[in-house]
Every structure is written in structure tokens, then in C-alpha cells.
Design a protein around this motif. Structure first.
Motif, short mmCIF file in Angstrom:
data_model
loop_
_atom_site.label_atom_id
_atom_site.label_comp_id
_atom_site.label_asym_id
_atom_site.label_seq_id
_atom_site.Cartn_x
_atom_site.Cartn_y
_atom_site.Cartn_z
N MET A 1 52.49 49.90 37.65
CA MET A 1 51.28 50.69 37.65
C MET A 1 51.14 51.39 38.98
N ALA A 2 50.81 52.64 38.95
CA ALA A 2 50.68 53.45 40.16
C ALA A 2 49.41 53.13 40.94
N ILE A 3 48.42 52.54 40.26
CA ILE A 3 47.18 52.14 40.92
C ILE A 3 47.21 50.62 41.07
N ARG A 4 47.12 50.17 42.29
CA ARG A 4 47.14 48.73 42.58
C ARG A 4 45.70 48.24 42.77
N ILE A 5 45.43 47.06 42.25
CA ILE A 5 44.10 46.46 42.35
C ILE A 5 44.11 45.42 43.47
N HIS A 6 43.19 45.56 44.40
CA HIS A 6 43.09 44.63 45.53
C HIS A 6 41.74 43.90 45.52
N LEU A 7 41.22 43.69 44.34
CA LEU A 7 39.93 43.05 44.19
C LEU A 7 39.96 41.61 44.69
N GLU A 8 41.04 40.92 44.45
CA GLU A 8 41.17 39.53 44.89
C GLU A 8 41.02 39.42 46.41
N ASP A 9 41.63 40.35 47.13
CA ASP A 9 41.54 40.35 48.59
C ASP A 9 40.10 40.55 49.06
N GLY A 38 45.60 43.58 37.29
CA GLY A 38 46.23 44.89 37.31
C GLY A 38 46.67 45.35 35.94
N LYS A 39 46.28 44.65 34.88
CA LYS A 39 46.70 45.00 33.53
C LYS A 39 45.71 45.89 32.80
N ALA A 40 44.59 46.20 33.44
CA ALA A 40 43.59 47.06 32.81
C ALA A 40 44.13 48.48 32.69
N LYS A 41 43.91 49.10 31.56
CA LYS A 41 44.32 50.49 31.35
C LYS A 41 43.26 51.47 31.82
N GLY A 42 42.05 50.97 32.02
CA GLY A 42 40.96 51.81 32.48
C GLY A 42 39.77 50.95 32.86
N VAL A 43 38.85 51.55 33.58
CA VAL A 43 37.63 50.85 33.98
C VAL A 43 36.53 51.89 34.10
N ARG A 44 35.34 51.54 33.68
CA ARG A 44 34.21 52.47 33.73
C ARG A 44 33.75 52.67 35.17
N PHE A 45 33.33 53.89 35.48
CA PHE A 45 32.80 54.16 36.81
C PHE A 45 31.57 53.30 37.07
N HIS A 46 30.77 53.05 36.05
CA HIS A 46 29.60 52.19 36.18
C HIS A 46 30.00 50.80 36.69
N THR A 47 31.09 50.27 36.17
CA THR A 47 31.57 48.95 36.58
C THR A 47 32.08 48.99 38.02
N ILE A 48 32.85 50.01 38.35
CA ILE A 48 33.34 50.16 39.73
C ILE A 48 32.18 50.30 40.70
N ASN A 49 31.17 51.07 40.31
CA ASN A 49 29.99 51.26 41.15
C ASN A 49 29.32 49.92 41.43
N ARG A 50 29.13 49.10 40.41
CA ARG A 50 28.47 47.81 40.59
C ARG A 50 29.34 46.84 41.41
N ILE A 51 30.64 46.86 41.18
CA ILE A 51 31.55 46.00 41.96
C ILE A 51 31.47 46.37 43.43
N CYS A 52 31.55 47.65 43.72
CA CYS A 52 31.49 48.11 45.12
C CYS A 52 30.14 47.79 45.76
N TYR A 53 29.07 47.96 44.98
CA TYR A 53 27.73 47.67 45.50
C TYR A 53 27.62 46.19 45.90
N TYR A 54 27.99 45.31 44.99
CA TYR A 54 27.82 43.88 45.26
C TYR A 54 28.83 43.33 46.26
N LEU A 55 29.96 43.96 46.38
CA LEU A 55 30.93 43.53 47.39
C LEU A 55 30.78 44.30 48.70
N GLN A 56 29.86 45.29 48.70
CA GLN A 56 29.64 46.12 49.88
C GLN A 56 30.97 46.67 50.41
N CYS A 57 31.68 47.34 49.49
CA CYS A 57 32.98 47.91 49.84
C CYS A 57 33.08 49.32 49.27
N ASP A 58 34.15 49.99 49.60
CA ASP A 58 34.43 51.32 49.10
C ASP A 58 35.45 51.20 47.96
#
Length: 76
Positions: A1-9, A38-58
């Protein structure tokens, strides 16, 4: 996958469990597990927005482009 997920970190850096994040974001543990693996084929912007908000990350803290073009079988 060309997009790597670093959520665990980011979770580890913030001292938060995936279970805690699921409750805050409002997604199932199964869906977060698919994203973290890293097996997700897509993710909603709404979900990314909430993840970033609660983790205080970009977005760039959790999603990284590896520089390669990944072509789906449908694209060829």
C-alpha cells in the motif's frame, strides 16, 4: 500500500489505547483494527477528523505516503 498508517505510533506517544480511541471517535474496535493494520481500502474524512482531534495530531502524523504509485487491478 502506498499510504502507510502510523496510528499505532501516535496512540503509543499519547498513552492512549485503541479501545479508548474507539469510544471517543465512535467507531468499532474491528474498524479501527482494520485501519491500524493498513488493510483499510478507505476511511471517511469525518473519522480522520475525529481521530486527529482526539489524538491532537495532524493527518500527516498518522497517514504517510511512501512515494510509490499503487495501481488497483481496476485501474489497469
Amino acid at each position: 500500500m502506498a499510504i502507510r498508517i502510523h496510528l499505532e505510533d501516535v496512540l503509543r506517544e499519547r498513552g492512549m489505547t485503541s479501545k479508548e480511541l474507539c469510544k471517543l471517535v465512535g467507531i468499532t474496535e474491528a474498524n479501527l483494527s482494520v485501519l491500524r493494520s493498513g488493510k483499510a481500502k478507505g476511511v471517511r474524512f469525518h473519522t480522520i477528523n475525529r481521530i486527529c482531534y482526539y489524538l491532537q495530531c495532524d493527518v500527516g502524523d498518522i497517514l504517510k505516503f511512501d512515494g510509490n504509485l499503487e495501481e488497483d487491478e481496476d485501474d489497469v
